[in-house]
Design an enzyme around this catalytic site. Structure first.
Site, PDB file in Angstrom:
ATOM      1  N   LYS B 107      36.310  41.220  44.376  1.00 57.36           N
ATOM      2  CA  LYS B 107      36.827  42.110  45.434  1.00 57.36           C
ATOM      3  C   LYS B 107      37.828  43.116  44.903  1.00 57.36           C
ATOM      4  CE  LYS B 107      39.528  38.119  46.388  1.00 57.36           C
ATOM      5  NZ  LYS B 107      38.701  36.971  46.055  1.00 57.36           N
ATOM      6  N   GLY B 189      46.167  22.484  47.435  1.00 65.54           N
ATOM      7  CA  GLY B 189      45.248  23.315  46.661  1.00 65.54           C
ATOM      8  C   GLY B 189      44.758  24.541  47.409  1.00 65.54           C
ATOM      9  N   ASP B 203      44.989  40.445  48.466  1.00 69.84           N
ATOM     10  CA  ASP B 203      43.612  39.968  48.547  1.00 69.84           C
ATOM     11  C   ASP B 203      42.936  40.497  49.818  1.00 69.84           C
ATOM     12  OD1 ASP B 203      41.503  37.698  47.779  1.00 69.84           O
ATOM     13  OD2 ASP B 203      41.942  37.497  49.922  1.00 69.84           O
ATOM     14  N   LYS B 207      39.702  43.337  50.493  1.00 64.75           N
ATOM     15  CA  LYS B 207      38.542  43.081  51.359  1.00 64.75           C
ATOM     16  C   LYS B 207      38.469  44.128  52.467  1.00 64.75           C
ATOM     17  CE  LYS B 207      38.735  38.174  50.240  1.00 64.75           C
ATOM     18  NZ  LYS B 207      39.405  36.892  50.583  1.00 64.75           N
ATOM     19  N   GLY B 306      36.225  28.903  48.223  1.00 63.58           N
ATOM     20  CA  GLY B 306      35.718  27.640  47.695  1.00 63.58           C
ATOM     21  C   GLY B 306      34.506  27.881  46.823  1.00 63.58           C
TER      22      GLY B 306
END
Lengths: 430, 430
Positions: B107, B189, B203, B207, B306
């Site tokens: 991205k 996590g 991030d 996008k 993921g």
């Protein structure tokens, strides 16, 4: 890079969807041309009643002879929004023979004859696209057959009929009975004068066949889909659903068996937990939940019907088919290589909510529990309610096959102490 | 119809996503071959640490020389899951030069250099696909650029970062502060050791740039996206949101201006009503809401990150690119014909929730209201709370431009009676 010779589109049908397709083709002509790489031109519109005034459509384009339009020989894409089996089927196959690709919104035809139509398209090197056939504007066919083409889809479960969702939502939110909610849906234009195709689940079953076919790379026809309508759902069922933190939706469910060796497709009312994303789909909206090995759980939500949303899906396909045509290629055709057997409803494994009217005397619960045990159906919870010599038992089972549950219910009906089976409803989404 | 010579895939990067791509290519080889029409073969895997044991990957395929792998000349498709700008950019352009198409999940690179990469792909007649770059497994790029290709998209609004949604959801449901919720996200996590890219909105902004570009057929770069992180959001903001029936989400919002002549793209925390579908997106899930002229409101929901979900998106693209290759065509490239100007944040029109610490004395509300009026910002509601000589004013505005709101706040700060501006938050989704 823009080609100046336009791509010619024949529109078959000019009702709610067709007129919207024609309107957008005119008002958004420049955008469509830029996105395709060539202008698109409405070359003809086949209708049944040519005298009807159609705003924005040149009367010179209108014809009652759909066959002649399709056979003209200069048509690039036929957009079929007539619906029904004939004459749509013959017109589509004729279009392929005469060198046109087809964009269709015809769920009934695709669910019945999808394989033959795909074969005809393939034989003539043409495209057959039909995003609009399932869930209106919601992109679903393309994501399933392209975006998830590298994944293994295990379940597609959705609300794919807006009319029945409107009725069930109304029953849920107001406590209305089925007839009252149906009357309101009719008055507001959400239900047709003859609501059979919607409330008896025929419409949803056709969509389930199409979705199952694409998801499992297997031919699934309308006849393969188990179907139960929602006319039997009562206000009392909604009360029962609420008592267990659920609501009731008419669901289309396509599943791969746990061993992966077969698939099932079915349409019936079911209880789903209020926490499930499908539970909050209101009014005439549609939503489809997809579970795959790698992607996990996805949901697609939007308006499932209506002229403009369906036209949006038709036009998306039209752009794709025109692009394919310009590049001399065709898009993905039928993918049925897996050819998995479609199992009957008896093989479906799910949970059940059963309401029994029973005699209010000692030992009834023990008798009932024995019948469940004898048929291998394990009970999750039982709620017993009694007054004035009458009593009810509400049993919620663990997962069991539909065949076992049917056997259980048959045996329960034979018990002297069971006066009647008030309702049986499947419980999904857990 | 099956071709026996396999299509060769070079995998660049073998971390969480890459190893999952390699695994699925092996375990689902037969399905992929059937869906593509030819087998696909993993021809090489470029990694940084060759000594690391990678289960299921033939060590003979592993190399540290990504450039040599891309230049081999027999590679059909390069899958780039390295991330970052370099060496990914050079490897991708080299891949095109050497006759390979590219599937990328990058991205940051696409938001910065998408136009140049598309141009390079086009120059060499190759495909550049990147469904995995936005919202993991959720099919979004393909629906936007293909399914809605015949529609006019007016707004794309979504939760496109799972880490920040996890943190905000935790703050909302437990009343935790930002740091506490971030610590939990890190421990589980969901957040990286350095969470800057997520919590500062970089991030999500990348996008947003990609989504805006596709939705509006206009080049939108990362630098064009207004960005505010979510580290300033407090438990008190959540209390304020609850008081008005809202929750707080970090949203990426791409909008066409009301006059259609320009677009905006922005990422910031915002209050949205609990009744909005995006409000119920929990944990690390992503969801994107799309509003178009014809289709109405659509929503796409699923796991946004993921290894397996992202691999699902990569493999969907891989199948599409391989099919294109076999048919000698390429898929849709960049569509930037509309070339609309991207307006600055000051031009964005939305609603605002402003908390002011004020002196608890008569006339303060009148002063404050005058400042709003002078800047043309119309007030919807005011809530006044006072105790012990301190007081707060909570103002919710009608729709106003961001520039007007900024001017209002600057003027408010200069009032003697305003001791501080405790928080300013935009209100979306109405």
């Amino acid at each position: 890079m823009m080609r100046t010779r336009p791509l010619k589109v024949a529109l078959l049908g000019c009702g709610v969807v067709g007129s919207e397709v024609a309107r957008i083709m005119t008002t958004h002509a420049d955008d469509l041309a830029a996105r395709i790489g060539a202008p698109v031109e409405l070359a003809g519109v086949a209708v049944r009643r040519p005298s009807k005034v159609r705003e924005g459509i040149d009367p010179a384009l209108v014809t009652t002879d759909a066959t002649a339009l399709v056979k003209r020989g200069d048509i690039d894409v036929v957009v079929e929004v007539i619906g029904g089996i004939e004459p749509a089927r013959t017109l589509i196959t004729t279009a392929f023979e005469y060198g046109a690709s087809v964009v269709s919104a015809n769920k009934a035809l695709l669910a019945q004859d999808g394989a033959a139509l795909h074969a005809a398209a393939n034989e003539h090197g043409e495209d057959l696209y039909y995003e609009a056939a399932v869930a209106g504007a919601i992109p679903l066919i393309r994501p399933l057959r392209e975006s998830l083409a590298g994944d293994k889809i295990n379940r597609v479960m959705g609300i794919v009929n807006g009319t029945t969702n409107f009725i069930l939502d109304k029953m849920d939110s107001t406590g209305a009975g089925y007839q009252e909610a149906l009357d309101e849906a009719t008055a507001l234009g959400y239900a047709e004068a003859d609501p059979t195709a919607d409330v008896e689940g025929f419409d949803a079953a056709a969509k389930a066949a199409i979705l199952a076919g694409i998801a499992f790379h297997t031919r699934v026809r309308l006849d393969d889909v188990y179907r139960e309508g929602m006319a039997e759902v009562t206000a009392s069922d909604f009360a029962s659903a609420k008592a267990m933190g659920c609501t009731i939706k008419l669901l289309a469910i396509c599943e791969r068996a746990a061993d992966g060796g077969s698939v099932t497709a079915r349409v019936h009312p079911a209880m789903i937990p209020l926490t499930h994303p499908l539970a909050s789909v209101r009014g005439a909206y549609n939503a489809v939940f997809v579970e795959s090995d790698a992607s996990g759980q996805l949901m697609f939500y939007g308006p499932g019907a209506g002229g403009a949303p369906t036209a949006s899906a038709v036009l998306g396909d039209l752009v794709a088919v025109c692009r394919n045509r310009l590049s001399g290629a065709t898009g993905p055709g039928e993918s049925a290589y897996a050819a998995l057997p479609v199992s009957p409803m008896g093989d479906v494994v799910t949970r059940y909510h059963i309401s029994l009217d029973v005699a209010d005397k000692p030992g009834v619960l023990a008798q009932v529990a024995t019948v469940f045990a004898e048929h291998g159906v394990s009970i999750d919870t039982v709620r017993q309610q009694g007054k004035d010599g009458e009593a009810s038992l509400v049993v919620v089972t663990h997962r069991a096959s539909d065949a076992s549950l049917t056997g259980t219910v048959e045996a329960l009906r034979k018990l002297d102490t069971v006066r009647g089976v008030a309702s049986i409803m499947r419980v999904e989404g857990e």
